[in-house]
Scaffold this motif. Structure first.
Motif, mmCIF file in Angstrom:
data_model
loop_
_atom_site.group_PDB
_atom_site.id
_atom_site.type_symbol
_atom_site.label_atom_id
_atom_site.label_comp_id
_atom_site.label_asym_id
_atom_site.label_seq_id
_atom_site.Cartn_x
_atom_site.Cartn_y
_atom_site.Cartn_z
ATOM 1 N N UNK A 16 34.513 7.605 95.177
ATOM 2 C CA UNK A 16 35.636 7.182 94.376
ATOM 3 C C UNK A 16 36.970 7.467 94.622
ATOM 4 N N UNK A 17 37.974 6.462 94.981
ATOM 5 C CA UNK A 17 39.112 6.966 95.085
ATOM 6 C C UNK A 17 40.200 6.715 93.877
ATOM 7 N N UNK A 18 40.710 7.474 93.685
ATOM 8 C CA UNK A 18 41.353 7.675 92.266
ATOM 9 C C UNK A 18 42.998 7.698 92.645
ATOM 10 N N UNK A 19 43.800 6.652 92.216
ATOM 11 C CA UNK A 19 45.195 6.856 92.453
ATOM 12 C C UNK A 19 45.889 7.456 91.182
ATOM 13 N N UNK A 20 46.788 8.594 91.101
ATOM 14 C CA UNK A 20 47.444 8.820 90.127
ATOM 15 C C UNK A 20 48.627 9.473 90.651
ATOM 16 N N UNK A 21 49.838 8.963 90.132
ATOM 17 C CA UNK A 21 51.319 9.713 90.425
ATOM 18 C C UNK A 21 51.313 9.500 91.968
ATOM 19 N N UNK A 42 37.370 14.580 88.183
ATOM 20 C CA UNK A 42 38.733 14.265 88.572
ATOM 21 C C UNK A 42 39.584 15.399 88.307
ATOM 22 N N UNK A 43 39.214 16.016 87.209
ATOM 23 C CA UNK A 43 40.173 17.109 86.748
ATOM 24 C C UNK A 43 40.209 18.408 87.573
ATOM 25 N N UNK A 44 39.188 18.582 88.362
ATOM 26 C CA UNK A 44 38.998 19.494 89.295
ATOM 27 C C UNK A 44 39.738 19.174 90.612
ATOM 28 N N UNK A 45 40.167 18.046 90.894
ATOM 29 C CA UNK A 45 41.229 17.469 91.792
ATOM 30 C C UNK A 45 42.809 17.647 91.251
ATOM 31 N N UNK A 46 42.960 17.401 90.181
ATOM 32 C CA UNK A 46 44.122 17.369 89.438
ATOM 33 C C UNK A 46 44.138 17.523 88.011
ATOM 34 N N UNK A 47 44.636 18.792 87.470
ATOM 35 C CA UNK A 47 44.589 19.063 86.105
ATOM 36 C C UNK A 47 45.141 18.147 84.941
ATOM 37 N N UNK A 48 46.049 17.515 85.550
ATOM 38 C CA UNK A 48 46.509 16.458 84.698
ATOM 39 C C UNK A 48 45.653 15.303 84.139
ATOM 40 N N UNK A 49 44.805 15.104 85.085
ATOM 41 C CA UNK A 49 43.876 14.099 84.813
ATOM 42 C C UNK A 49 42.588 14.504 83.716
ATOM 43 N N UNK A 50 42.880 14.129 82.617
ATOM 44 C CA UNK A 50 42.029 14.503 81.471
ATOM 45 C C UNK A 50 42.112 13.609 80.408
ATOM 46 N N UNK A 51 40.993 13.416 79.439
ATOM 47 C CA UNK A 51 41.221 12.366 78.380
ATOM 48 C C UNK A 51 42.154 12.187 77.524
ATOM 49 N N UNK A 53 45.270 13.069 78.372
ATOM 50 C CA UNK A 53 46.368 12.511 79.117
ATOM 51 C C UNK A 53 46.448 11.204 79.692
ATOM 52 N N UNK A 54 45.320 10.868 80.455
ATOM 53 C CA UNK A 54 45.204 9.339 80.821
ATOM 54 C C UNK A 54 44.040 8.642 80.572
ATOM 55 N N UNK A 55 44.261 7.433 80.848
ATOM 56 C CA UNK A 55 43.139 6.443 80.861
ATOM 57 C C UNK A 55 42.542 5.863 82.305
ATOM 58 N N UNK A 95 46.061 6.177 84.392
ATOM 59 C CA UNK A 95 47.345 5.788 83.753
ATOM 60 C C UNK A 95 47.678 6.777 82.634
ATOM 61 N N UNK A 96 48.662 7.285 82.792
ATOM 62 C CA UNK A 96 49.385 8.184 81.602
ATOM 63 C C UNK A 96 49.383 7.323 80.512
#
Length: 107
Positions: A16-21, A42-51, A53-55, A95-96
């Protein structure tokens, strides 16, 4: 990556490749993942990626359109689609939520 025998194999792993910011996060996505498992990975890679905060969305390869992941069944459909099309990479984006709301406010 492991390849199982048949399209219903539960041990198949996708990249999986997930784009964020403006960043790209690479993860392993197993067949049978729940939406929460996807968020946790994904949250282990970037703390901001959570249910909260994002879709999460994935790019449907046959239509080149983004599909929103709202529940576990959406994740199963995503992996099933990629299995049927014999693709091993799943393109995603986070996406935020406040950005998504701003797009839908135009009335």
């Amino acid at each position: 990556m492991e390849t199982g025998s048949g399209s219903g194999s539960s041990n198949f792993t996708f990249l999986g490749s997930c784009e964020y910011k403006d960043e790209l996060y690479m993860i392993s996505i197993c067949n049978g993942f729940s939406l929460m498992e996807l968020f946790l990975t994904l949250g282990r890679k970037c703390e901001e990626i959570s249910p909260q905060n994002v879709i999460l969305q994935y790019l449907a390869p046959h239509r080149k359109l983004y599909v929103t992941l709202n529940e576990d069944d959406d994740v199963r459909n995503m992996t099933h689609l990629h299995t049927c099309m014999r693709l091993t990479i799943i393109d995603m984006r986070a996406v935020k939520k406040d950005q998504m709301g701003a797009r839908n406010v135009n009335r």
